[in-house]
Design an enzyme around this catalytic site. Sequence first.
Site, short mmCIF file in Angstrom:
data_model
loop_
_atom_site.label_atom_id
_atom_site.label_comp_id
_atom_site.label_asym_id
_atom_site.label_seq_id
_atom_site.Cartn_x
_atom_site.Cartn_y
_atom_site.Cartn_z
N ASP A 8 0.79 -1.31 0.10
CA ASP A 8 0.14 0.02 -0.01
C ASP A 8 0.82 1.26 0.22
O ASP A 8 1.54 1.54 0.84
CB ASP A 8 -0.82 0.04 1.23
CG ASP A 8 -1.63 -1.37 1.35
OD1 ASP A 8 -1.14 -2.18 1.43
OD2 ASP A 8 -2.82 -1.26 1.84
N GLU A 39 -3.80 2.14 -3.17
CA GLU A 39 -5.22 2.51 -2.59
C GLU A 39 -5.14 3.43 -1.57
O GLU A 39 -6.22 4.19 -1.31
CB GLU A 39 -6.15 1.42 -2.15
CG GLU A 39 -5.67 0.84 -0.62
CD GLU A 39 -6.97 0.29 0.01
OE1 GLU A 39 -8.02 0.64 -0.41
OE2 GLU A 39 -6.90 0.18 1.11
N ASN A 40 -4.11 3.63 -0.96
CA ASN A 40 -3.97 4.76 -0.01
C ASN A 40 -2.98 6.21 -0.41
O ASN A 40 -2.45 7.03 0.49
CB ASN A 40 -3.35 4.29 1.39
CG ASN A 40 -4.22 3.33 2.05
OD1 ASN A 40 -3.78 2.25 2.47
ND2 ASN A 40 -5.56 3.72 2.11
N HIS A 68 -10.83 1.18 -0.28
CA HIS A 68 -10.83 2.41 -0.44
C HIS A 68 -10.82 2.92 -1.74
O HIS A 68 -10.47 4.04 -2.29
CB HIS A 68 -9.84 3.34 0.32
CG HIS A 68 -9.72 3.17 1.74
ND1 HIS A 68 -10.94 3.78 2.55
CD2 HIS A 68 -9.11 2.55 2.63
CE1 HIS A 68 -10.78 3.60 3.65
NE2 HIS A 68 -9.58 2.83 4.16
N HIS A 154 -6.73 -8.40 0.11
CA HIS A 154 -6.62 -7.13 0.82
C HIS A 154 -7.53 -7.54 1.92
O HIS A 154 -8.71 -7.56 2.04
CB HIS A 154 -7.34 -5.85 -0.06
CG HIS A 154 -6.88 -4.88 0.41
ND1 HIS A 154 -5.72 -4.15 0.20
CD2 HIS A 154 -7.86 -3.70 0.99
CE1 HIS A 154 -5.72 -2.97 0.44
NE2 HIS A 154 -6.98 -2.57 1.19
N HIS A 179 -3.18 -4.31 3.23
CA HIS A 179 -4.22 -3.42 3.89
C HIS A 179 -3.77 -3.03 5.22
O HIS A 179 -4.17 -2.09 5.80
CB HIS A 179 -5.57 -4.28 4.16
CG HIS A 179 -6.54 -3.80 4.63
ND1 HIS A 179 -7.08 -2.57 4.26
CD2 HIS A 179 -7.45 -3.99 5.72
CE1 HIS A 179 -8.04 -2.13 5.22
NE2 HIS A 179 -8.29 -3.21 6.09
N HIS A 181 -0.44 -2.96 6.55
CA HIS A 181 0.60 -1.78 6.20
C HIS A 181 1.69 -2.17 7.12
O HIS A 181 2.63 -1.25 7.31
CB HIS A 181 0.28 -0.13 6.84
CG HIS A 181 -0.84 0.42 6.05
ND1 HIS A 181 -1.33 1.60 5.90
CD2 HIS A 181 -1.71 -0.22 4.87
CE1 HIS A 181 -1.80 1.96 5.04
NE2 HIS A 181 -2.21 0.98 4.38
#
Length: 272
Positions: A8, A39-40, A68, A154, A179, A181
């Site tokens: 991520d 996604e982040n 997200h 995820h 997801h 991290h």
Amino acid sequence: MKIMFLGDVMGRAGRSAITDHLPHLRKDWKLDFVVVNGENATNGSGLSADHAKAILKAGADVVTLGDHAFDQRDMLSFIEKEPRLIRPLNYAKGAPGAGARVFSDARGRKVLVAQALGQVFMKRPFDDPFSALETVLKQYPMGGQVQASLIDIHCEATSEKMAVGHYCDGRASIVVGTHTHVPTADAMILPGGTAFQSDAGMCGDYDSVIGMDKAEPLRRFITGMPKGRFNPAEGEATLSGLYVETDDRTGQATTCIMVRQGGRLSQSGPGS
């Protein structure tokens, strides 16, 4: 085939790490195919079209998303125009984009990339990831339709990620979790030849609380009361992920090495 997956991308620090490091890693490690979970990347919540373009320009062949996926509104239309973006297979039925696609590397070898969302501890009730992946794996067998395949699972729960790894063992080249991290120390090749890591970790500043500036998360843990919003930490980021070499004939993994480049974490990668 030499494949790298990066976890991520978290905020500006993560984007900077991608643009600073990925071009030379791609060259130095002679990478054939690179997948990045983005996604982040936009302020810690979703991915904008401009930031997706920047990650692809830096050397990613495919960008996966997650729960997200559509936090940034322009992604709803951009994902229909950009086939190199993959959202979860088991997202809402009417969601734009695709949860799995077959891509080609520079030599024309076919690579399946798919993503599914877990169900355990997730905020929304997503469809069963196992049945969603089953359909795709049957359609694109390794050594037949594709030379390699990568599954981004995820999830919150490491148990669910590991279950997916074993479920796909021998049918996918790589199963890697995203997801949460934090990179897990379990990179390995499963008995059936699938490279696996429960969580690739994030591309972000690890002097943080899972990528967020420490002050507000600490306040909430200590007092139980929010005072401000979460903001991504902006110190030097570590690129975290997984490096895998695969056999073109079988699709099975032959090498599986954790990737950590730059930032605060101990360094790791091929040749380290």
